[in-house]
Each structure stands twice: as C-alpha cells, then as structure tokens.
Motif scaffolding. Structure first.
Motif, PDB file in Angstrom:
ATOM      1  N   VAL A 190       0.852  -1.196   0.000  1.00 16.77           N
ATOM      2  CA  VAL A 190       0.000   0.000   0.000  1.00 16.77           C
ATOM      3  C   VAL A 190       0.882   1.239   0.000  1.00 16.77           C
ATOM      4  O   VAL A 190       1.783   1.364   0.840  1.00 16.77           O
ATOM      5  CB  VAL A 190      -0.925   0.014   1.250  1.00 16.77           C
ATOM      6  CG1 VAL A 190      -1.809   1.250   1.230  1.00 16.77           C
ATOM      7  CG2 VAL A 190      -1.788  -1.241   1.310  1.00 16.77           C
ATOM      8  N   THR A 191       0.644   2.129  -0.940  1.00 15.44           N
ATOM      9  CA  THR A 191       1.426   3.373  -0.973  1.00 15.44           C
ATOM     10  C   THR A 191       0.697   4.461  -0.179  1.00 15.44           C
ATOM     11  O   THR A 191      -0.502   4.345   0.110  1.00 15.44           O
ATOM     12  CB  THR A 191       1.632   3.880  -2.410  1.00 15.44           C
ATOM     13  OG1 THR A 191       0.360   4.256  -2.956  1.00 15.44           O
ATOM     14  CG2 THR A 191       2.262   2.809  -3.288  1.00 15.44           C
ATOM     15  N   GLU A 249      -0.178   7.263  -1.261  1.00 20.04           N
ATOM     16  CA  GLU A 249      -1.250   7.796  -2.102  1.00 20.04           C
ATOM     17  C   GLU A 249      -2.497   6.922  -1.995  1.00 20.04           C
ATOM     18  O   GLU A 249      -3.620   7.428  -1.888  1.00 20.04           O
ATOM     19  CB  GLU A 249      -0.775   7.865  -3.557  1.00 20.04           C
ATOM     20  CG  GLU A 249      -1.813   8.446  -4.493  1.00 20.04           C
ATOM     21  CD  GLU A 249      -1.377   8.405  -5.955  1.00 20.04           C
ATOM     22  OE1 GLU A 249      -0.626   9.306  -6.361  1.00 20.04           O
ATOM     23  OE2 GLU A 249      -1.782   7.464  -6.679  1.00 20.04           O
ATOM     24  N   GLN A 250      -2.306   5.610  -1.992  1.00 21.97           N
ATOM     25  CA  GLN A 250      -3.455   4.704  -1.871  1.00 21.97           C
ATOM     26  C   GLN A 250      -4.108   4.842  -0.498  1.00 21.97           C
ATOM     27  O   GLN A 250      -5.330   4.811  -0.370  1.00 21.97           O
ATOM     28  CB  GLN A 250      -3.012   3.251  -2.082  1.00 21.97           C
ATOM     29  CG  GLN A 250      -2.677   2.925  -3.524  1.00 21.97           C
ATOM     30  CD  GLN A 250      -2.140   1.504  -3.678  1.00 21.97           C
ATOM     31  OE1 GLN A 250      -1.173   1.136  -3.020  1.00 21.97           O
ATOM     32  NE2 GLN A 250      -2.769   0.719  -4.523  1.00 21.97           N
ATOM     33  N   LEU A 251      -3.264   5.005   0.538  1.00 22.13           N
ATOM     34  CA  LEU A 251      -3.808   5.174   1.897  1.00 22.13           C
ATOM     35  C   LEU A 251      -4.658   6.427   1.983  1.00 22.13           C
ATOM     36  O   LEU A 251      -5.765   6.418   2.530  1.00 22.13           O
ATOM     37  CB  LEU A 251      -2.676   5.285   2.905  1.00 22.13           C
ATOM     38  CG  LEU A 251      -2.244   4.030   3.653  1.00 22.13           C
ATOM     39  CD1 LEU A 251      -1.203   4.406   4.695  1.00 22.13           C
ATOM     40  CD2 LEU A 251      -3.437   3.327   4.308  1.00 22.13           C
ATOM     41  N   ALA A 294      -6.162   7.946  -0.453  1.00 25.18           N
ATOM     42  CA  ALA A 294      -7.373   7.780  -1.253  1.00 25.18           C
ATOM     43  C   ALA A 294      -8.395   6.911  -0.539  1.00 25.18           C
ATOM     44  O   ALA A 294      -9.607   7.112  -0.660  1.00 25.18           O
ATOM     45  CB  ALA A 294      -7.018   7.177  -2.613  1.00 25.18           C
ATOM     46  N   ALA A 295      -7.891   5.922   0.224  1.00 27.25           N
ATOM     47  CA  ALA A 295      -8.801   5.024   0.943  1.00 27.25           C
ATOM     48  C   ALA A 295      -9.481   5.757   2.095  1.00 27.25           C
ATOM     49  O   ALA A 295     -10.614   5.464   2.451  1.00 27.25           O
ATOM     50  CB  ALA A 295      -8.039   3.804   1.456  1.00 27.25           C
ATOM     51  N   GLU A 324     -12.376   4.793   4.738  1.00 23.00           N
ATOM     52  CA  GLU A 324     -12.708   3.437   4.323  1.00 23.00           C
ATOM     53  C   GLU A 324     -11.571   2.469   4.671  1.00 23.00           C
ATOM     54  O   GLU A 324     -11.797   1.353   5.146  1.00 23.00           O
ATOM     55  CB  GLU A 324     -12.943   3.451   2.808  1.00 23.00           C
ATOM     56  CG  GLU A 324     -13.618   2.219   2.270  1.00 23.00           C
ATOM     57  CD  GLU A 324     -13.501   2.179   0.748  1.00 23.00           C
ATOM     58  OE1 GLU A 324     -13.479   1.075   0.211  1.00 23.00           O
ATOM     59  OE2 GLU A 324     -13.405   3.260   0.131  1.00 23.00           O
ATOM     60  N   HIS A 365     -11.795  -3.758   6.503  1.00 25.37           N
ATOM     61  CA  HIS A 365     -11.312  -3.487   5.154  1.00 25.37           C
ATOM     62  C   HIS A 365     -10.344  -4.556   4.668  1.00 25.37           C
ATOM     63  O   HIS A 365      -9.223  -4.644   5.104  1.00 25.37           O
ATOM     64  CB  HIS A 365     -10.652  -2.118   5.079  1.00 25.37           C
ATOM     65  CG  HIS A 365     -10.411  -1.696   3.674  1.00 25.37           C
ATOM     66  ND1 HIS A 365     -11.380  -1.114   2.902  1.00 25.37           N
ATOM     67  CD2 HIS A 365      -9.331  -1.830   2.880  1.00 25.37           C
ATOM     68  CE1 HIS A 365     -10.900  -0.881   1.702  1.00 25.37           C
ATOM     69  NE2 HIS A 365      -9.660  -1.308   1.656  1.00 25.37           N
ATOM     70  N   LYS A 409       8.966   2.068   3.068  1.00 22.54           N
ATOM     71  CA  LYS A 409       9.823   2.965   2.299  1.00 22.54           C
ATOM     72  C   LYS A 409       9.531   4.377   2.776  1.00 22.54           C
ATOM     73  O   LYS A 409       8.364   4.739   2.921  1.00 22.54           O
ATOM     74  CB  LYS A 409       9.518   2.855   0.805  1.00 22.54           C
ATOM     75  CG  LYS A 409      10.390   3.765  -0.052  1.00 22.54           C
ATOM     76  CD  LYS A 409       9.802   4.074  -1.406  1.00 22.54           C
ATOM     77  CE  LYS A 409      10.682   5.126  -2.076  1.00 22.54           C
ATOM     78  NZ  LYS A 409      10.212   5.595  -3.351  1.00 22.54           N
ATOM     79  N   HIS A 448      12.205   9.507  -1.082  1.00 24.72           N
ATOM     80  CA  HIS A 448      12.164   9.547  -2.546  1.00 24.72           C
ATOM     81  C   HIS A 448      13.570   9.584  -3.136  1.00 24.72           C
ATOM     82  O   HIS A 448      13.738   9.668  -4.343  1.00 24.72           O
ATOM     83  CB  HIS A 448      11.404  10.790  -3.026  1.00 24.72           C
ATOM     84  CG  HIS A 448       9.908  10.630  -2.934  1.00 24.72           C
ATOM     85  ND1 HIS A 448       9.227   9.691  -3.658  1.00 24.72           N
ATOM     86  CD2 HIS A 448       8.981  11.281  -2.189  1.00 24.72           C
ATOM     87  CE1 HIS A 448       7.937   9.782  -3.387  1.00 24.72           C
ATOM     88  NE2 HIS A 448       7.756  10.729  -2.497  1.00 24.72           N
ATOM     89  N   ARG A 477      17.114   8.648  -4.656  1.00 26.78           N
ATOM     90  CA  ARG A 477      17.523   7.580  -5.559  1.00 26.78           C
ATOM     91  C   ARG A 477      18.079   6.419  -4.730  1.00 26.78           C
ATOM     92  O   ARG A 477      18.881   6.629  -3.820  1.00 26.78           O
ATOM     93  CB  ARG A 477      18.625   8.122  -6.468  1.00 26.78           C
ATOM     94  CG  ARG A 477      18.665   7.489  -7.820  1.00 26.78           C
ATOM     95  CD  ARG A 477      19.715   8.164  -8.648  1.00 26.78           C
ATOM     96  NE  ARG A 477      21.019   7.619  -8.290  1.00 26.78           N
ATOM     97  CZ  ARG A 477      22.026   7.542  -9.153  1.00 26.78           C
ATOM     98  NH1 ARG A 477      21.874   7.979 -10.379  1.00 26.78           N
ATOM     99  NH2 ARG A 477      23.173   7.051  -8.786  1.00 26.78           N
ATOM    100  N   PHE A 534      13.961  -1.113  -2.231  1.00 26.93           N
ATOM    101  CA  PHE A 534      12.638  -0.503  -2.030  1.00 26.93           C
ATOM    102  C   PHE A 534      12.351  -0.437  -0.526  1.00 26.93           C
ATOM    103  O   PHE A 534      12.974   0.345   0.180  1.00 26.93           O
ATOM    104  CB  PHE A 534      11.608  -1.313  -2.828  1.00 26.93           C
ATOM    105  CG  PHE A 534      10.213  -0.741  -2.847  1.00 26.93           C
ATOM    106  CD1 PHE A 534       9.980   0.626  -2.777  1.00 26.93           C
ATOM    107  CD2 PHE A 534       9.122  -1.590  -2.961  1.00 26.93           C
ATOM    108  CE1 PHE A 534       8.688   1.154  -2.803  1.00 26.93           C
ATOM    109  CE2 PHE A 534       7.822  -1.082  -2.994  1.00 26.93           C
ATOM    110  CZ  PHE A 534       7.607   0.286  -2.908  1.00 26.93           C
ATOM    111  N   TRP A 544      -4.824  -6.076   6.793  1.00 24.61           N
ATOM    112  CA  TRP A 544      -5.214  -4.671   6.937  1.00 24.61           C
ATOM    113  C   TRP A 544      -5.152  -4.239   8.387  1.00 24.61           C
ATOM    114  O   TRP A 544      -4.725  -3.117   8.692  1.00 24.61           O
ATOM    115  CB  TRP A 544      -6.607  -4.435   6.343  1.00 24.61           C
ATOM    116  CG  TRP A 544      -6.541  -4.364   4.851  1.00 24.61           C
ATOM    117  CD1 TRP A 544      -6.703  -5.392   3.977  1.00 24.61           C
ATOM    118  CD2 TRP A 544      -6.228  -3.211   4.064  1.00 24.61           C
ATOM    119  NE1 TRP A 544      -6.517  -4.968   2.690  1.00 24.61           N
ATOM    120  CE2 TRP A 544      -6.236  -3.623   2.703  1.00 24.61           C
ATOM    121  CE3 TRP A 544      -5.954  -1.879   4.357  1.00 24.61           C
ATOM    122  CZ2 TRP A 544      -5.974  -2.750   1.649  1.00 24.61           C
ATOM    123  CZ3 TRP A 544      -5.696  -1.005   3.303  1.00 24.61           C
ATOM    124  CH2 TRP A 544      -5.710  -1.447   1.968  1.00 24.61           C
TER     125      TRP A 544
END
Ligand code: FE2
Ligand code: FE2
Lengths: 187, 315
Positions: A69-70, A72-74, A76-77, A80, A86, A101, A104, A106, A110, A123
């Motif tokens: 899970v990134t 950004e996904q967190l 967006a979720a 929810e 979930h 991680k 950003h 270089r 990961f 979850w």
C-alpha cells in the motif's frame, strides 16, 4: 514452508526477495524471482541478487502474500481504509513482518524491514504498523505474514555469500583508473 | 481500497506535480495509462536487450585467451542475465507477466537493442564491446537511474554499478591491445572500425525522429534525449580512443573548442532501421538461439515443477 499459489507459469509464481547486507542491517526488498517453491526461490534469489558482496541473508515470500500500500493509496482510501473489516476476514491473530519505504531519494532497494506486529489480518496489521512505526512518514508499506517468509539457511551462509567476496575481478575497483592519460577536454 | 479512478485533468495535473517535485511513482500509485504503456514498452525492450546481449560475448567464453579473461567474461555475461531479470521484475510491477514478455521476444514480436545483431569476429571485439557498447549502455542507464518510476530507477542504479565493471574490463583489454604488437593494434583498430557506428546507433534515433521523447521527458521517464546521451558518449570515448592511437572511423569527427564537444559525422540510419526491422547480420540467429535455449530448458522447468508438486503433496 507454505504453498505458493499464483498464476500458472512455466517458471512458477513470483516471489519477492529481501536481502540483508550485513548483520544488524534490515532486510530490504531488492526485486523478485520466479520459482516453483521457497527453496527454489532462495536459490534463484542467490543467483540473481547476491552475485556481489554485501549479502549475509536472504528472505523470500510469495508475491501474492504481500499487502502493498502506498501513501497515495492510503490517502485515497481515507476512512474506508481505516474500517476494521477493510480487506480482512477475521482470523486468529498472527505475526506480520512490516516493511516501509520513507524516502524519494535515488536508491537501489525498495522497502526496509522495520519490525513486526500481531493482528487478525493484513489490513489490521497495516493499521497496527502505522501506529507502531510512525516515524519517518511512510511512502509505501509492505505487510507480509511471517509464516509465508522463508530465510536462507544460516548453515549455508558461508557457502552462499563468501565466494562473491573473493571474486575481486567482478569489482570495478579492481581495474583502477584505466584512462589513457588525462582528458584533453577542458572544463 | 477506493477506486483511484479514470484520467481526469486534475488527476493528471496532480501526477505531473508529483513528478515535478521529484517524487518517485511506485506500484499502486495512480498513473496515466500512456505512462504505464511507455514504461512496459521501454523496460521490456531493455530486458530483452540484456538477455540477447549475452549471446555475442557468450560465444567467446570457451575461446578466452586466459583463465583470468574467461572468469571475467563469465561474470560479465552472468551479470547481463541478472540485468534481464531485474528488468523483467520492474516490468511485472506494471501488471504484465514475464512469460508474456518472453513469448513476445521468442515469437519475434518484441524489439531489443540493434547492436546485438552484429557479429563479434575476434577477441579484440570482446574488449571493444565492453568499452563501447557497455559504455554507451551506461550513459543511457545513468540517465534512466533518475527515472520517475521507482522500480525502473532502482533496477538502473543496481545495473550501473555492475556495468562499470563491464566498461572497465573492456577498456583494459583494448588498451592492452592498442599498446601491444602491431598485430594486436591492428586487431583493436579493426574492432573499432566495426563497433563505432553500431555503438552510436544503439542510443536511438535522432530527437527529431523520436516523437515520444517530449512526453517521456515531461513525465521523468527519460531525463535526457537520445542525442544528449549520444553526445555524452562521444565526448567521453572519442578523445580516449584517439589518445591510445586508434583511429575513429569517422572522417568528420572533430572537437569544437567553441562548444567543448566532439562532433560526429552523419549516422547511416538506413542501416539502423534495416537492423531494427530484422535485416541485420544476425537477427535470425539471435532469435533462434533464444528459442533453442527456451526449448532446451523445458525439461528443467518441468522437473522443478514436478518436484515442487510432489513436495507439496507429501508435506
Ligand atoms: Fe547489462
Ligand atoms: Fe553490461
């Protein structure tokens, strides 16, 4: 060792590989291999990811056992994602390895292994991880049931990882500077 | 997980802002379909190039002139196999499967670097390939290490560290020949005559003929254009080749003190496109070698799968 389901493939399912560079350092996600089972995956991981020094241990886990899970996904979720049900079917509590991680910059690897939580599902484990490992802020999380992770055998460590150290001809440093003379170009 | 949704202008703007801010896009993050598509295309072609790239040098392993050279070449070819695997992994994070990509290669539907369709004719070629072909590859890969897509960038950082060994061992070999007997010097010159132009071509068409480049640069997939990378390659390698007394097979090659760059003559793009289309010296042989390797490995894959199934059944 556990089953490794995944799509049928001539080369077997995908396994994520985690490499530890030295004692006391975290295992880090370095990529994946295809293999029929965990033992095969560890052998493939050794060939693909430990051809140079800086490896003392490898872990592998079936890719489909990893909850990834990134940030950004967190985001967006939102609420929810915070809902207890979930993605989980409630089960007996079990141990999950937590990887994160947080930069950003270089990099060659990961997510890093940061610790462990016990939870009833991946979850729930992620929510526990966010509380347990708040700093530095995560850009991506990986949650892996510890029973799905297989480690390279300790008694093989010397045979697996020492030879790379002796093969100095694989190191660019073995060649020094082979520039013909000083560069003609100015500045 | 909430549906991250379709491509709205707002979403695209947010994506481009992330890239402009130097953030890495990771698997699971939203991305435009064209970004995903271009990355799959580039990464899979790159993976195939590493794998096919084992063939020209692999053929010389049994004929290496010393045990040291044999060990070095074995390690280099093994590295290229590893590079192919890192890259297939990076492509798989975009939702494709390695099997599909390899099938496309074996069926002749996929591209790989044109340079590997030229034959290495002498041992001096092995050195020249390390110095020039790996040298050109490094310039491209150092650029791609800055890529906005995390998995591709990480594969490149790892590959560059290993490529530097490839470059240096090749250069060491060419320098040895260039400073050796008249016969050795002639071999080095002959190798340079045949590998110079393919090395320039492998960095891709001119910017004016690369319609995808502006978007790839805006999205941080590439951070330099083909012509910029080619210029870096020529600026480093042309003076060093001349320094060791070799002649670069380009009558128009010259250093311009005004801009500080080495300028090369026109590239024969007809030859480049012919090789890309499949009419190079060894296109058919290279694919045949890959198909044979795939078929000859079939019993190994089947044995491993049978062993795993039996172990699973009796566990
Ligand atoms: Fe490579
Ligand atoms: Fe290489």
């Amino acid at each position: 060792m556990s089953a490794a389901p995944g799509r049928p493939s001539g080369d077997g399912p995908r396994w994520e590989v985690f490499k530890q560079d030295a004692a006391g350092k975290p295992h880090q996600a370095v990529g994946s291999v295809h293999a029929a089972d965990a033992e095969h995956a560890l052998l493939m991981a050794r060939s693909v990811h430990a051809r140079r020094p800086a490896a003392v241990s490898l872990w592998v886990a079936p890719a489909d056992a990893v909850l990834s899970v990134t940030a950004e996904q967190l985001a967006a979720a939102g609420d929810e994602g915070a809902a207890p049900a979930h993605g989980d079917t409630e089960g007996a509590p079990q141990r999950y390895l937590v990887f994160r991680k947080s930069s950003h910059r270089r990099a060659i690897t990961f997510v890093d292994h940061v610790g462990e939580v016990t939870a009833v599902g991946p979850w729930a484990a992620l929510r526990a991880a966010i509380v347990a490992f708040p700093e530095p802020p995560a850009l991506a999380w990986w949650i892996v049931p510890s029973e799905r992770v297989s480690a390279s055998p300790d008694y093989e460590a010397a045979a697996w990882f020492e030879p790379a150290r002796a093969k100095t001809y694989k190191q660019q440093s073995a060649y020094g500077t082979t520039a013909p003379t000083r560069r003609r170009r100015q500045g | 997980m909430a549906d991250l949704g379709a491509e709205s202008p707002e979403r695209l703007a947010a994506f481009e802002a992330r890239i402009a801010a130097g953030e890495k896009i990771e698997p699971g993050d939203w991305m435009p379909e064209a970004y995903r598509h271009q990355l799959v295309r580039m990464i899979s072609q790159h993976a195939h190039s590493e794998v096919v790239g084992m063939l020209p040098e692999g053929a010389w392993i049994p004929r290496a002139p010393s045990l040291r050279r044999k060990l070095i070449l074995l390690a280099k070819v093994q590295d290229e196999a590893g590079h192919g695997q890192y890259l297939y992994h990076a492509a798989e994070t975009l939702g494709v499967h390695r099997d599909e990509l390899i099938a496309a290669l074996l069926e002749g539907r996929a591209k790989y670097s044109s340079v590997f369709n030229y034959p290495p004719l002498t041992w001096a070629d092995v050195g020249m390939i390390g110095w020039l072909v790996d040298g050109a590859a490094i310039k491209n890969q150092v650029m791609l290490a800055q890529c906005s897509y995390g998995p591709y960038s990480r594969a490149m950082v790892r590959i560059c560290a290993e490529e530097t060994f490839h470059h240096k061992q090749g250069k060491e070999m060419v320098l040895t020949y260039a400073r050796g007997t008249a016969h050795q010097r002639a071999m080095a010159q002959d190798a340079l005559d045949r590998w110079w132009w393919p090395s320039l071509m492998m960095l891709g068409p001119h910017d004016s003929d690369s319609p995808n480049t502006p978007q790839l640069v805006r999205w941080g997939v590439k951070t330099k254009t083909n012509d910029q990378v080619r210029q870096e390659f020529v600026d480093e390698h042309a003076p060093e080749l001349l320094e060791v007394g070799l002649e670069v097979p380009d009558p128009e090659l010259r250093f311009d003190p005004a801009d500080g760059h080495w300028h090369h003559g026109p590239i024969d793009w007809d030859e480049f496109w012919a090789v890309v289309r499949g009419d190079g010296p060894l296109n058919a042989e290279r694919l045949e070698a890959r198909r044979r390797a795939f078929e000859e490995g079939r019993w190994v894959r089947e044995a491993i799968a049978a062993h795993a199934a039996r172990r699973e059944a009796t566990a």
